[in-house]
Enzyme design. Sequence first.
Site, mmCIF file in Angstrom:
data_model
loop_
_atom_site.group_PDB
_atom_site.id
_atom_site.type_symbol
_atom_site.label_atom_id
_atom_site.label_comp_id
_atom_site.label_asym_id
_atom_site.label_seq_id
_atom_site.Cartn_x
_atom_site.Cartn_y
_atom_site.Cartn_z
ATOM 1 N N ARG A 1 -13.934 -8.445 0.315
ATOM 2 C CA ARG A 1 -12.592 -8.224 0.151
ATOM 3 C C ARG A 1 -11.724 -9.411 0.506
ATOM 4 O O ARG A 1 -10.945 -10.025 -0.122
ATOM 5 C CB ARG A 1 -11.989 -7.018 0.946
ATOM 6 C CG ARG A 1 -12.821 -5.645 0.717
ATOM 7 C CD ARG A 1 -11.887 -5.158 -0.539
ATOM 8 N NE ARG A 1 -10.351 -5.235 -0.475
ATOM 9 C CZ ARG A 1 -9.848 -4.175 0.070
ATOM 10 N NH1 ARG A 1 -10.380 -3.149 0.518
ATOM 11 N NH2 ARG A 1 -8.484 -4.297 -0.120
ATOM 12 N N ARG B 1 0.952 -1.517 -0.069
ATOM 13 C CA ARG B 1 -0.167 0.048 -0.107
ATOM 14 C C ARG B 1 0.908 1.063 0.149
ATOM 15 O O ARG B 1 1.788 1.381 1.164
ATOM 16 C CB ARG B 1 -0.860 -0.079 1.221
ATOM 17 C CG ARG B 1 -1.517 1.315 1.472
ATOM 18 C CD ARG B 1 -2.834 1.296 2.373
ATOM 19 N NE ARG B 1 -4.074 0.662 1.833
ATOM 20 C CZ ARG B 1 -5.284 0.811 2.148
ATOM 21 N NH1 ARG B 1 -5.348 1.376 3.206
ATOM 22 N NH2 ARG B 1 -6.138 0.047 1.496
ATOM 23 N N GLN C 1 -10.114 -3.773 -4.325
ATOM 24 C CA GLN C 1 -11.170 -3.105 -3.914
ATOM 25 C C GLN C 1 -12.440 -3.164 -5.168
ATOM 26 O O GLN C 1 -13.497 -3.567 -4.709
ATOM 27 C CB GLN C 1 -11.146 -1.408 -3.819
ATOM 28 C CG GLN C 1 -12.288 -0.754 -3.206
ATOM 29 C CD GLN C 1 -12.862 -1.069 -1.682
ATOM 30 O OE1 GLN C 1 -12.220 -1.501 -0.686
ATOM 31 N NE2 GLN C 1 -14.186 -1.652 -1.819
ATOM 32 N N CYS D 1 -16.443 2.028 -0.361
ATOM 33 C CA CYS D 1 -14.978 1.221 -0.013
ATOM 34 C C CYS D 1 -14.797 1.180 1.411
ATOM 35 O O CYS D 1 -13.983 0.194 1.788
ATOM 36 C CB CYS D 1 -13.736 1.517 -0.690
ATOM 37 S SG CYS D 1 -13.364 3.371 -0.603
ATOM 38 N N ASP E 1 -16.854 7.703 -2.252
ATOM 39 C CA ASP E 1 -15.593 7.492 -1.531
ATOM 40 C C ASP E 1 -15.385 8.646 -0.999
ATOM 41 O O ASP E 1 -15.971 9.502 -1.073
ATOM 42 C CB ASP E 1 -14.409 6.770 -2.622
ATOM 43 C CG ASP E 1 -13.364 6.674 -1.706
ATOM 44 O OD1 ASP E 1 -13.074 6.441 -0.521
ATOM 45 O OD2 ASP E 1 -12.255 6.434 -2.438
ATOM 46 N N HIS F 1 -6.853 1.065 -6.991
ATOM 47 C CA HIS F 1 -7.143 0.206 -5.679
ATOM 48 C C HIS F 1 -8.038 -1.321 -6.295
ATOM 49 O O HIS F 1 -9.265 -1.236 -6.104
ATOM 50 C CB HIS F 1 -8.091 0.939 -4.753
ATOM 51 C CG HIS F 1 -8.204 0.508 -3.411
ATOM 52 N ND1 HIS F 1 -7.649 -0.798 -3.150
ATOM 53 C CD2 HIS F 1 -9.184 0.982 -2.432
ATOM 54 C CE1 HIS F 1 -7.724 -0.965 -1.700
ATOM 55 N NE2 HIS F 1 -8.674 -0.020 -1.527
HETATM 56 N N1 CP Z 1 -11.231 -0.333 1.487
HETATM 57 C C1 CP Z 1 -10.222 -0.246 2.268
HETATM 58 O O1 CP Z 1 -9.302 -0.404 1.601
HETATM 59 O O2 CP Z 1 -10.026 -0.050 3.583
HETATM 60 P P1 CP Z 1 -8.662 0.022 4.452
HETATM 61 O O3 CP Z 1 -8.176 1.471 4.039
HETATM 62 O O4 CP Z 1 -9.096 -0.212 5.687
HETATM 63 O O5 CP Z 1 -8.065 -1.252 4.156
HETATM 64 N N1 NVA Z 2 -9.696 6.825 -1.891
HETATM 65 C C1 NVA Z 2 -9.510 6.192 -0.532
HETATM 66 C C2 NVA Z 2 -9.693 4.914 -0.467
HETATM 67 C C3 NVA Z 2 -9.419 4.252 0.730
HETATM 68 C C4 NVA Z 2 -9.758 2.951 1.104
HETATM 69 C C5 NVA Z 2 -7.938 6.602 -0.075
HETATM 70 O O1 NVA Z 2 -6.756 6.433 -1.045
HETATM 71 O O2 NVA Z 2 -7.735 7.241 1.049
#
Ligand code: CP
Ligand code: NVA
Length: 318
Positions: free
Chosen positions: A303, A113, A143, A275, A235, A140
């Site tokens: 997920r 990440r 997701q 999400c 989102d 993502h």
């Molecule tokens: N939706 C999602 O990726 O959640 P987290 O940021 O908690 O991993």
């Molecule tokens: N768009 C958001 C998604 C979080 C799961 C971010 O990148 O923070």
Amino acid sequence: MSTQSLPKIPRPPTKDMLAITPLGGGDIDNVFALTADMKRNKAAYRRVLDGKRLAMLFEKESLRTRFTFDLGMQDLGGSAVFLEHRHARLGSRESIPDIARNLERWVDGIVARVYKHRHVEDLAQNAKIPVINGLSDLMHPCQALADFFTLHEKWGSVKGRLVAYVGDGNNTCHSLIQVAARLGAHINVCTPEGYEPNSRILNESMVVARETGSEIRILESADEGVVGADAVYTDVWASMGQEGEIEERAAVFHDYQVDEDLMGKAKTDALFMHCLPAHRGSEVTTAVMDSPASVVFDIAENRLHVQKALMAMLLCER
Ligand code: CP
Ligand code: NVA
């Protein structure tokens, strides 16, 4: 030792899962079929990744991604090691290629990440083992696969269905567009001027959409974009890494809140999707989050199942 044979796992067309880009509609169908079977028949898959190890490199916070990758490895007979990179960005202590060359000696796959999408690409290019994008500034993918798998479960098929995405043209939005295009679903992205999705991703998806019959529309009006929608998705207005823009974005996205009034303009049985994490009172109201239309926790559950299918496909012995 068990004489029971392991279930057949389809081969993915790619070493890594950095974006939806290398997948065709048939590959996504394969992911969904395996996901559904793993969800129904958990015990049959408990040795599929026997002894395999996953490294988890996270530069940003996470609840769902971290838990579901770790639990997913355990469900498949493997294990995961979490490496926190929140206090020192990836590449600051040691180059990303060198991190990749170390990790490939110890583990069988990496989930990362990251802030910069280029960094998951650098990991993938320098590691012989699969790299999975657990969220970057651009994409993502896990997701969006869980999102569309949830719709597939609810509706049987997503082809010809309309998803209205309301809010920032961000990482989640990009991956949703890519999956919709490949599955022949329609997507209306309702977003203020200046916050539209990345044009390169849009153009690539439009080419795919021409083949599948998917329609991708970018609109400024959320009221207009949700008309006829089978699902409404939103989102956060400020993603991780955009904390300095929270106030400015709250003003820009003021008219893009998903409330009961906006949901009332979609189809009567339209689903609500997010999400998560959600900011109740900002991009969505509590009334919508907690309404019978909301499938947000079904998505969170899925997920786990989708990522188990992806890990099995990418990490399984051939
Ligand atoms: N939706 C999602 O990726 O959640 P987290 O940021 O908690 O991993
Ligand atoms: N768009 C958001 C998604 C979080 C799961 C971010 O990148 O923070």
